[in-house]
Design a protein around this motif. Structure first.
Motif, PDB file in Angstrom:
ATOM      1  N   CYS A 208      -6.157  33.092   1.574  1.00 25.98           N
ATOM      2  CA  CYS A 208      -4.841  32.549   1.268  1.00 25.98           C
ATOM      3  C   CYS A 208      -4.486  31.590   2.394  1.00 25.98           C
ATOM      4  O   CYS A 208      -5.247  31.431   3.358  1.00 25.98           O
ATOM      5  CB  CYS A 208      -3.783  33.645   1.124  1.00 25.98           C
ATOM      6  SG  CYS A 208      -3.382  34.504   2.664  1.00 25.98           S
ATOM      7  N   TRP A 242       0.731  39.981   0.952  1.00 25.32           N
ATOM      8  CA  TRP A 242      -0.675  40.122   0.575  1.00 25.32           C
ATOM      9  C   TRP A 242      -0.900  41.286  -0.393  1.00 25.32           C
ATOM     10  O   TRP A 242      -1.659  41.173  -1.353  1.00 25.32           O
ATOM     11  CB  TRP A 242      -1.526  40.301   1.826  1.00 25.32           C
ATOM     12  CG  TRP A 242      -2.992  40.446   1.534  1.00 25.32           C
ATOM     13  CD1 TRP A 242      -3.748  41.571   1.639  1.00 25.32           C
ATOM     14  CD2 TRP A 242      -3.883  39.420   1.072  1.00 25.32           C
ATOM     15  NE1 TRP A 242      -5.054  41.322   1.274  1.00 25.32           N
ATOM     16  CE2 TRP A 242      -5.167  40.008   0.921  1.00 25.32           C
ATOM     17  CE3 TRP A 242      -3.723  38.068   0.775  1.00 25.32           C
ATOM     18  CZ2 TRP A 242      -6.280  39.285   0.489  1.00 25.32           C
ATOM     19  CZ3 TRP A 242      -4.835  37.348   0.341  1.00 25.32           C
ATOM     20  CH2 TRP A 242      -6.086  37.954   0.204  1.00 25.32           C
ATOM     21  N   PHE A 248      -0.361  37.295  -6.266  1.00 21.19           N
ATOM     22  CA  PHE A 248      -1.675  37.778  -5.856  1.00 21.19           C
ATOM     23  C   PHE A 248      -2.160  38.911  -6.759  1.00 21.19           C
ATOM     24  O   PHE A 248      -3.358  39.025  -7.038  1.00 21.19           O
ATOM     25  CB  PHE A 248      -1.641  38.227  -4.395  1.00 21.19           C
ATOM     26  CG  PHE A 248      -1.543  37.082  -3.413  1.00 21.19           C
ATOM     27  CD1 PHE A 248      -1.677  35.773  -3.830  1.00 21.19           C
ATOM     28  CD2 PHE A 248      -1.316  37.325  -2.067  1.00 21.19           C
ATOM     29  CE1 PHE A 248      -1.592  34.716  -2.939  1.00 21.19           C
ATOM     30  CE2 PHE A 248      -1.231  36.282  -1.154  1.00 21.19           C
ATOM     31  CZ  PHE A 248      -1.366  34.970  -1.595  1.00 21.19           C
TER      32      PHE A 248
END
Length: 325
Positions: A208, A242, A248
């Protein structure tokens, strides 16, 4: 991000057992705390690779870099001569890069990288790039030109033709074991034998981007609100982004083959690059704009240029303020 905020992010990455980061730009060495950040990363056991035009690597800086552990340097070069390189990277940039490489070699840095974005104007220089890297005891890294960042304005005129895509593929088959590519060319696997390197899109899965103000994007090539997962300064920090962000989570689910489902090459090319599709106005479940079968090129002809998405603001460069005389 301030120095303290950047260090706090590095501490989070350590706790998440991240072992490697890549610092890009703009020009990362322009930060006054650059070496402090490198040192803090090293203390956390996190290796650093950074990409630079070499402007700040004088003899003293080269010696300082050579004395550091867990460090890799990529010198950006887009031509093996000044005419080819400077036409893309600006006048004097070739000499700047060569001077930086000379300084690193003299300082005994070791195997730094020469990083090349392959375009239709330098694709015939691949052998020369390899020879140049070998002459410095360096390693060659070639990457794909994506229509993101500065590439958004030059992609149409600089991206390799279909015939040149085949040229890149054949060259990598012959030399790829000693050349780094990252995840740049997995779309070329549709030609046949799989190339060395990461043969899938890692966006939001294994990579990322954290930009200079802390915004987190799925990858360095999709700086757009559509692919922004959060910000490291929000509650929970990077760890929450995350692990918990909706974006995600979605990217980690099995992806639809869409229009490519009937193509026998899909398992090899995985539909290509998400960023390349998005910024050329193609559907994410459609073919890559540089699809070796020509399907992307056909679709591109029907996409009005005015309707293609534009990258969000690049926070690696300070905003320019208009001054009224």
């Amino acid at each position: 991000l301030t120095t303290a905020q950047a260090k706090a992010v590095l501490d989070e990455l350590r706790d998440l057992q991240v072992f490697y980061i890549n610092i890009g730009g703009g020009e990362p060495m322009i930060r006054r705390d650059f070496f402090e950040i490198l040192e803090h990363s090293g203390k956390n056991g996190i290796g650093v690779k950074f990409s630079t035009n070499g402007a700040f690597i004088d003899a003293e800086k080269a010696r300082r870099l050579a004395a550091m552990d867990y460090l890799d340097i990529q010198i950006s070069l887009d031509g093996t001569d000044a005419a080819t390189n400077d036409a893309v990277r600006g006048e004097g940039s070739y000499a700047t890069a060569i001077r930086a490489m000379d300084n690193l070699k003299a300082a005994g840095f070791g195997q730094f990288k020469i990083s090349v974005v392959v375009t239709r104007h330098n694709v015939d220089q691949l052998d020369e790039f390899k020879a140049l890297a070998d002459s410095y005891g360096a390693q060659l890294r070639i990457t794909r030109l994506r229509p993101a960042g500065r590439g958004a304005d030059t992609w149409n005129e600089l991206h390799p033709t279909n015939a040149q895509q085949r040229q890149i593929y054949d060259w990598l088959l012959a030399h790829g074991e000693n050349v780094l590519t990252g995840d740049s060319f997995f779309h070329l696997n549709a030609f046949g034998e799989s190339l060395p390197g990461l043969n899938l899109c890692g966006a939001g899965r294994v990579v990322c981007l954290i930009d200079p103000i802390g915004d987190v994007y799925a990858c360095p090539f999709v700086i757009h609100d559509t692919f922004k997962a959060g910000n490291v300064l929000e509650t929970g920090g990077f760890t929450h982004v995350w692990r918990e962000s909706d974006l995600f989570t979605e990217l980690r689910e099995p992806q639809s083959a869409g229009a490519c489902a009937s193509c026998g090459a899909f398992d090899a090319c995985q539909g290509g690059c998400m960023a390349a599709k998005f910024f050329t106005g193609l559907p994410l479940d459609g073919p890559d704009p540089e699809c070796v079968g020509g399907d992307g090129e056909i679709l591109l002809a029907s996409v009005p240029v005015a309707l293609t998405p534009r990258p969000s603001m690049d926070h690696s460069k300070p905003p320019r303020h208009k001054v009224n005389a």
